[in-house]
Scaffold this motif. Structure first.
Motif, short mmCIF file in Angstrom:
data_model
loop_
_atom_site.label_atom_id
_atom_site.label_comp_id
_atom_site.label_asym_id
_atom_site.label_seq_id
_atom_site.Cartn_x
_atom_site.Cartn_y
_atom_site.Cartn_z
N SER A 255 29.30 38.02 45.75
CA SER A 255 29.56 36.92 44.82
C SER A 255 28.44 35.91 44.92
CB SER A 255 30.89 36.26 45.16
OG SER A 255 31.21 35.29 44.19
N ARG B 236 34.46 35.66 38.52
CA ARG B 236 35.17 36.76 39.12
C ARG B 236 36.49 36.99 38.39
NH1 ARG B 236 35.36 39.26 44.06
NH2 ARG B 236 33.83 37.82 44.94
N ASP C 246 31.75 39.54 38.58
CA ASP C 246 32.32 40.31 39.68
C ASP C 246 33.75 40.66 39.30
OD1 ASP C 246 30.11 40.21 41.39
OD2 ASP C 246 30.70 38.26 42.19
#
Length: 415
Positions: A31, A37, A76
């Motif tokens: 990350s 994310r 992500d």
């Protein structure tokens, strides 16, 4: 920097003890500063009678991430996977933990009717996204429809309208139902009863077997065989359906009744083998050999699941995940994470299109619409290889294949 992560063997071992499986890929642990994310979840039967149907689920979700090229977009994305053991309490506990502790944004599958109905309430309460491909219950777009849920692939009303009406047209005007004793089995029997009786046919009775865990169906099959009905409608699936068909042939019931597997996946036909399955008609919304797009997708995904071709449910996980990713890109990740109902509303507003299901749309009640195909199992001599099993005999429009929105009773539908 790559964070330490468990091996898949260790995860599977701990899952057996804990009753769930959480698999966070190594890539998702990287990350960088400011990288958005997303966390997606799959809760499915990974060890019970529907395990073979569910095993390609994670592969198909990850194929969507690959085809959408999330890494190039700077995202992500984690994929969490758990076995619900066909228990609603396990599914609910898993969903709550993922949302409350692990930051889940969307469930892209909860695979059976009872578990999906239980989780549906939690997702709405927490304002996340629920994309259901495996459940059969038409209540997800009926009385229990939710602004946070889309029902993607099929439902019991679709099976009843397509398979039930087709068999009725072929002269199957008297039925006996044998089903699994939970929400899916009962609702499929009710929906098909309505179609049969509405078309002038008769239902001579029904019986339901304990689920899961039944291996001897002899008493149920003998009762069906003595009913005098022309058609035995099987309202179960997976390993249960396979065992029923084999035992019905052993007891000679198949010589007296037409056996109809109302929910028969291509995976199930493969397990039965064409010698047993030839001539069997099924309804599906996806098959790998429908057209150039489905064949192209199959070629991309097959190396990742070499022993099992994806079925319509696992293809639906790909399709729904792709549409979700398109909407997240359109809204922006930060905005999409704030409001699951807003994401679902945007998914309904945006037309769908992918290699598995082609063009389509999501209706106001949360029903994803696409064509329905009546397929017939080939004779062994017609098959080119072990997964070349089915041929199209009829194509139904979405309007003909799925229940009209006016009949569902969804409170979201404006009258």
């Amino acid at each position: 920097m790559v964070a330490k992560h468990h091996t898949r063997r260790a995860l599977l071992g701990s899952a057996v003890a804990a009753g769930t499986l959480t698999n966070i890929p190594a890539r998702a642990q990287v990350s960088g500063a400011g990288r958005p994310r997303l966390r997606l979840g799959i809760i499915a039967d990974l060890s019970g009678p529907y395990a073979d149907l569910s095993r390609p689920s994670e592969v198909c979700a990850r194929q969507a991430l690959e085809d959408f090229n999330v890494s190039a977009r700077g995202w992500d994305v984690d994929v969490l996977v758990a076995d619900h053991q066909n228990r609603a309490d396990v599914a609910v506990a898993t969903a709550r933990r993922w949302i409350d502790q692990d930051g889940l944004d969307a469930l892209v599958e909860v695979s059976t009717s009872a578990t999906s109905l239980a989780v549906n309430t939690i997702v709405r309460e927490k304002n996340k996204v629920f994309l259901a491909s495996g459940p059969g219950t038409s209540d997800l777009t009926g009385a229990q429809c939710s602004p946070n849920t889309i029902h993607w692939v099929w439902d019991t009303a679709m099976l009843a309208r397509s398979v039930g009406s087709s068999v009725l047209r072929q002269g199957g005007d008297s039925w006996f139902f044998l089903g699994a004793d939970y929400a899916f089995g009962h609702q499929l029997a009710r929906d098909t009863t309505a179609i049969v009786q509405g078309g002038g046919g008769r239902v001579f009775g029904s019986v339901f077997h304990p689920f899961p865990g039944t291996t001897d169906f002899s008493s149920f099959l003998i009762r069906a065989g003595s009913s005098g009905a022309k058609v035995l409608g099987l309202c179960n699936s997976g390993a249960d359906l396979i065992t029923c068909v084999k035992q019905a042939r052993e007891f000679g019931i198949a010589r007296r009744m037409k056996i109809v597997g109302l929910l028969t996946y291509d995976t199930t036909v493969h397990s039965l083998g064409l010698q047993e399955a030839q001539g069997l008609q099924i309804a599906a919304t996806y098959y790998w050999d429908l057209n150039d797009r489905t064949r192209s997708w199959q070629a991309r995904v097959q190396p990742k699941t070499p022993k099992l071709y994806p079925n319509m449910v696992t293809a639906g996980i790909y399709s729904s995940t792709m549409h979700y990713l398109k909407v997240v890109a359109d809204m922006g990740v930060a905005e999409a994470k704030l409001d699951g109902a807003a994401v679902v509303a945007r998914m309904k507003a945006m037309p769908t299109d992918d290699d598995c299901f082609g063009p389509g749309r999501v209706r106001e009640d949360g029903r994803k619409l696409h064509p329905v195909y009546l397929l017939e199992a080939k004779k062994p001599a017609e098959s080119r290889h072990e997964w070349d099993m089915l041929k199209v005999v009829e194509t139904l429009t979405p309007e003909d294949g799925f229940r009209p929105i006016s009949e569902g009773g969804c409170p979201l539908v404006r009258t």
